[in-house]
Design an enzyme around this catalytic site. Structure first.
Site, PDB file in Angstrom:
ATOM      1  N   CYS A   8      13.963  13.606-103.476  1.00 13.47           N
ATOM      2  CA  CYS A   8      13.696  12.757-102.324  1.00 13.47           C
ATOM      3  C   CYS A   8      13.964  11.311-102.640  1.00 13.47           C
ATOM      4  O   CYS A   8      14.345  10.965-103.744  1.00 13.47           O
ATOM      5  CB  CYS A   8      12.237  12.911-101.926  1.00 13.47           C
ATOM      6  SG  CYS A   8      11.743  14.608-101.627  1.00 13.47           S
ATOM      7  N   GLY A  35      17.809  12.539 -99.280  1.00  9.87           N
ATOM      8  CA  GLY A  35      17.006  13.439 -98.459  1.00  9.87           C
ATOM      9  C   GLY A  35      17.349  13.319 -96.999  1.00  9.87           C
ATOM     10  O   GLY A  35      17.365  12.218 -96.454  1.00  9.87           O
ATOM     11  N   ASN A 122       8.865  11.262-105.245  1.00 14.59           N
ATOM     12  CA  ASN A 122      10.143  11.871-105.605  1.00 14.59           C
ATOM     13  C   ASN A 122       9.945  12.519-106.962  1.00 14.59           C
ATOM     14  O   ASN A 122       9.495  11.861-107.894  1.00 14.59           O
ATOM     15  CB  ASN A 122      11.248  10.813-105.681  1.00 14.59           C
ATOM     16  CG  ASN A 122      12.555  11.365-106.250  1.00 14.59           C
ATOM     17  OD1 ASN A 122      13.286  10.660-106.921  1.00 14.59           O
ATOM     18  ND2 ASN A 122      12.856  12.627-105.986  1.00 14.59           N
ATOM     19  N   GLY A 123      10.272  13.785-107.026  1.00 20.12           N
ATOM     20  CA  GLY A 123      10.105  14.519-108.275  1.00 20.12           C
ATOM     21  C   GLY A 123       9.437  15.837-107.990  1.00 20.12           C
ATOM     22  O   GLY A 123       9.424  16.304-106.853  1.00 20.12           O
ATOM     23  N   TYR A 263      25.664  13.816-109.886  1.00 21.52           N
ATOM     24  CA  TYR A 263      25.782  14.146-108.463  1.00 21.52           C
ATOM     25  C   TYR A 263      24.911  13.307-107.542  1.00 21.52           C
ATOM     26  O   TYR A 263      25.339  12.891-106.474  1.00 21.52           O
ATOM     27  CB  TYR A 263      25.413  15.620-108.254  1.00 21.52           C
ATOM     28  CG  TYR A 263      25.203  15.996-106.807  1.00 21.52           C
ATOM     29  CD1 TYR A 263      26.293  16.154-105.948  1.00 21.52           C
ATOM     30  CD2 TYR A 263      23.926  16.168-106.280  1.00 21.52           C
ATOM     31  CE1 TYR A 263      26.101  16.471-104.613  1.00 21.52           C
ATOM     32  CE2 TYR A 263      23.733  16.494-104.952  1.00 21.52           C
ATOM     33  CZ  TYR A 263      24.818  16.642-104.119  1.00 21.52           C
ATOM     34  OH  TYR A 263      24.624  16.948-102.808  1.00 21.52           O
ATOM     35  N   ASP A 366      35.766  18.038-108.871  1.00 20.39           N
ATOM     36  CA  ASP A 366      34.437  17.979-108.265  1.00 20.39           C
ATOM     37  C   ASP A 366      33.417  17.661-109.371  1.00 20.39           C
ATOM     38  O   ASP A 366      33.734  17.759-110.558  1.00 20.39           O
ATOM     39  CB  ASP A 366      34.096  19.299-107.558  1.00 20.39           C
ATOM     40  CG  ASP A 366      33.095  19.085-106.419  1.00 20.39           C
ATOM     41  OD1 ASP A 366      32.538  17.979-106.298  1.00 20.39           O
ATOM     42  OD2 ASP A 366      32.873  20.038-105.652  1.00 20.39           O
ATOM     43  N   ASP A 367      32.208  17.308-108.943  1.00 21.55           N
ATOM     44  CA  ASP A 367      31.219  16.876-109.927  1.00 21.55           C
ATOM     45  C   ASP A 367      30.468  18.034-110.577  1.00 21.55           C
ATOM     46  O   ASP A 367      30.005  17.932-111.711  1.00 21.55           O
ATOM     47  CB  ASP A 367      30.212  15.919-109.285  1.00 21.55           C
ATOM     48  CG  ASP A 367      29.523  16.561-108.100  1.00 21.55           C
ATOM     49  OD1 ASP A 367      30.061  16.462-106.990  1.00 21.55           O
ATOM     50  OD2 ASP A 367      28.464  17.186-108.283  1.00 21.55           O
ATOM     51  N   CYS A 457      19.409  21.131-117.002  1.00 21.57           N
ATOM     52  CA  CYS A 457      20.182  22.080-116.183  1.00 21.57           C
ATOM     53  C   CYS A 457      21.392  22.639-116.929  1.00 21.57           C
ATOM     54  O   CYS A 457      21.892  23.700-116.596  1.00 21.57           O
ATOM     55  CB  CYS A 457      20.565  21.467-114.848  1.00 21.57           C
ATOM     56  SG  CYS A 457      21.397  19.903-114.984  1.00 21.57           S
TER      57      CYS A 457
HETATM   58  P1  AMP Z   1      29.009  25.244-104.883  1.00 21.18           P
HETATM   59  O1  AMP Z   1      30.478  25.481-104.998  1.00 21.18           O
HETATM   60  O2  AMP Z   1      28.430  26.042-103.746  1.00 21.18           O
HETATM   61  O3  AMP Z   1      28.304  25.449-106.158  1.00 21.18           O
HETATM   62  O4  AMP Z   1      28.804  23.730-104.448  1.00 21.18           O
HETATM   63  C1  AMP Z   1      29.201  22.716-105.297  1.00 21.18           C
HETATM   64  C2  AMP Z   1      29.003  21.417-104.588  1.00 21.18           C
HETATM   65  O5  AMP Z   1      27.615  21.145-104.375  1.00 21.18           O
HETATM   66  C3  AMP Z   1      29.555  20.261-105.386  1.00 21.18           C
HETATM   67  O6  AMP Z   1      30.509  19.641-104.549  1.00 21.18           O
HETATM   68  C4  AMP Z   1      28.390  19.343-105.642  1.00 21.18           C
HETATM   69  O7  AMP Z   1      28.782  18.030-105.307  1.00 21.18           O
HETATM   70  C5  AMP Z   1      27.310  19.809-104.732  1.00 21.18           C
HETATM   71  N1  AMP Z   1      25.979  19.839-105.368  1.00 21.18           N
HETATM   72  C6  AMP Z   1      25.650  19.904-106.654  1.00 21.18           C
HETATM   73  N2  AMP Z   1      24.316  19.926-106.840  1.00 21.18           N
HETATM   74  C7  AMP Z   1      23.765  19.861-105.637  1.00 21.18           C
HETATM   75  C8  AMP Z   1      22.414  19.825-105.159  1.00 21.18           C
HETATM   76  N3  AMP Z   1      21.357  19.902-105.975  1.00 21.18           N
HETATM   77  N4  AMP Z   1      22.249  19.717-103.822  1.00 21.18           N
HETATM   78  C9  AMP Z   1      23.288  19.671-103.001  1.00 21.18           C
HETATM   79  N5  AMP Z   1      24.565  19.704-103.384  1.00 21.18           N
HETATM   80  C10 AMP Z   1      24.827  19.796-104.692  1.00 21.18           C
END
Ligand code: AMP
Length: 480
Positions: A8, A35, A122-123, A263, A366-367, A457
């Protein structure tokens, strides 16, 4: 009790003569990425606490009437993010102890007044056993209460016994066994505390003789405040008529969650002294060192991975193309609880630019990969747009372990990397090749040393004891 893990945004402001409700609105608006489920503001006017909470985005949660009613000289605010299906106004924060709610005008908004203390959190506390034990003899109903509600109740006990707000908090801090950045208010005092690990971020700024605190420093610029510094792990800030005071209430043992860099945080925020944008760009440079690909263009998945792609393109010499067009008005798809809604969300959110992609070898960046479902959809759509190859590069290691400190990734069995090897994930996603940044590479990108970061993680090393939740974690995960 249903687990309501929350990642949050928290916000606080103190300043006589300032329109604190409107400034909170601006601050929360800048923290929207933390959030999107609900938002709330509680103001203190010296005598009373007045609250408004609303469902949805900040822009939907308040109107002019709500903000006008919230008159006072201090305020705290909260944006709630939930990955659980439980989207309800009753979970919206700030939590206010002993408040009186007004008859509800509609199911999306609620107003309330009075109360002894307000709290925004938050947490997440993986274990609330100690808190419940402490509150056991009170007349308060403890079941179905979130960790944040229990924290507020515990602080309320001290206030009812006549302790000051800082003393009431200090008396129960040892019971807060988990990650928290909290902001609390009585009608005439604002207090902010960051847990001794500093797992979640928190910063302090100044504005026209007043002070503001926010989950991320990006909020200050948006509301015309000036960033002063980050709140230290284990530090308590007390803001009242006497100005700003600080007390180190717990020994610091910094462990900022590295996923904030990967992220969660906005690129214009500063975490542990590092600009998030720089860390993301560096992670692209690190990826280019670890993974050389013959390709025609680098394409980021907007928005988080854009600086990553800038770094990778610069270091590899492969041109950068913005070949995925994002609908700006859609918020993060993850909050949709149902899988099919999430999958539709990808199509609504991102459109591959076929004329740019056709016949080309793509480095898609992607991240992170969490469940793998959105990435799978996206790669399919990029091939359908005519791409010849899609090399998928991720600027973090595989997420194999669940989060208990407030990011709230899904349960471990839903994390694709806890079930499949890299090659199996590649196959599932349908990518030409798949590469993750190493943990060492990611840590290098932060410019921080490993011992001041939480990497749970990726590694399953949890700096804060999980107590009864530890039995939910399995270390039987693919080793590559
Ligand atoms: P997926 O392929 O369904 O695993 O989605 C990956 C995407 O979710 C990436 O583009 C991330 O930027 C995003 N992502 C990573 N962690 C989270 C999170 N905790 N909440 C929402 N989106 C996330």
């Amino acid at each position: 009790m249903e687990h309501l893990g929350e990642k949050c945004a928290v916000f606080g402001i103190y300043g006589k003569g300032l329109d604190v409700a409107r400034l909170s609105f601006f601050g929360l608006f800048a923290l929207q990425h933390r959030g999107q489920e609900s938002s709330g503001i509680t103001v203190g006017d010296g005598a009373r606490l007045l609250s408004h909470r609303g469902m949805g985005l900040v822009s939907a949660a308040y109107n002019e009437e709500h903000l006008k009613r919230l008159q006072g000289y201090l305020a705290i605010g909260h944006n709630r993010y939930s990955t659980s299906g439980n989207s309800m106004l009753t979970h919206a924060q700030p939590v206010v102890i002993d408040e009186v709610k007004f008859p509800q005008v509609d199911q999306f908004h609620e107003d309330a007044e009075t109360g002894i203390v307000a709290l925004a959190h938050n947490g997440n506390l993986p274990s609330v056993e100690a808190l419940k034990k402490f509150l056991k003899d009170t007349s308060v109903v403890l079941d179905d209460r979130s960790d944040s509600e229990l924290m507020a109740e515990a602080v309320g006990q001290g206030l009812k016994m006549g302790l000051s707000l800082p003393d009431s908090i200090k008396a129960v801090l040892p019971l807060f066994t988990g990650a928290y950045a909290i902001v609390l208010a009585t009608p005439n005092m604002l207090v902010a505390v960051r847990d001794s690990f500093g797992m979640r971020p928190l910063s302090v700024g100044k504005i026209n003789g007043g002070f503001a605190v926010a989950s991320e420093s990006c909020a200050f610029q948006a509301m015309g405040a000036e960033f002063i510094r980050e709140v230290n792990p284990g530090e308590m800030l007390i803001i009242d008529d006497h100005g700003l005071a600080s007390e180190q209430v717990m020994a610091p043992n910094p462990k900022l969650d590295i996923f904030e860099f990967v992220y969660f945080a906005r690129p214009d925020s500063i975490l542990s002294g590092k600009l998030v944008y720089d860390v993301r760009r560096n992670s692209g440079v690190e990826l280019a060192k670890e993974c050389k690909i013959e390709a025609d263009m680098v394409v980021p998945v907007p928005e988080t991975a854009m600086p990553v792609a800038v770094g990778y393109a610069a270091a590899s010499g492969i041109p950068l193309e913005m070949a995925l067009v994002k609908n700006r008005y859609i918020h993060r798809t993850f909050i949709e609880p149902e899988q099919h809604v999430r999958e539709l969300g990808v199509k609504l959110k991102l459109t591959p630019l076929a004329p740019v992609l056709k016949g080309k070898r793509i480095v898609l960046m992607d991240d992170s990969i969490v469940r793998g479902t959105t990435s799978r959809q996206l790669i399919k759509a990029i091939f359908e747009a005519g791409a010849a190859e899609v090399h998928f590069l991720i600027s973090s290691p595989p997420v194999k372990f669940p989060d208990y400190y407030g990011i709230d990734t899904p349960k471990q069995s839903n994390l694709i990397a806890s079930q499949k090897t890299v090659e199996e994930i590649r196959e599932f996603l349908g990518a030409t090749s798949l590469h993750f940044l190493s943990l060492d590479g990611l840590i290098r990108a932060t410019g921080l040393s490993r011992d001041v970061l939480s990497t749970s993680c990726f590694t399953g090393e949890y700096p804060i004891d999980l107590h009864e939740r530890s039995k939910d974690v399995t270390y039987e995960v693919p080793k590559d």
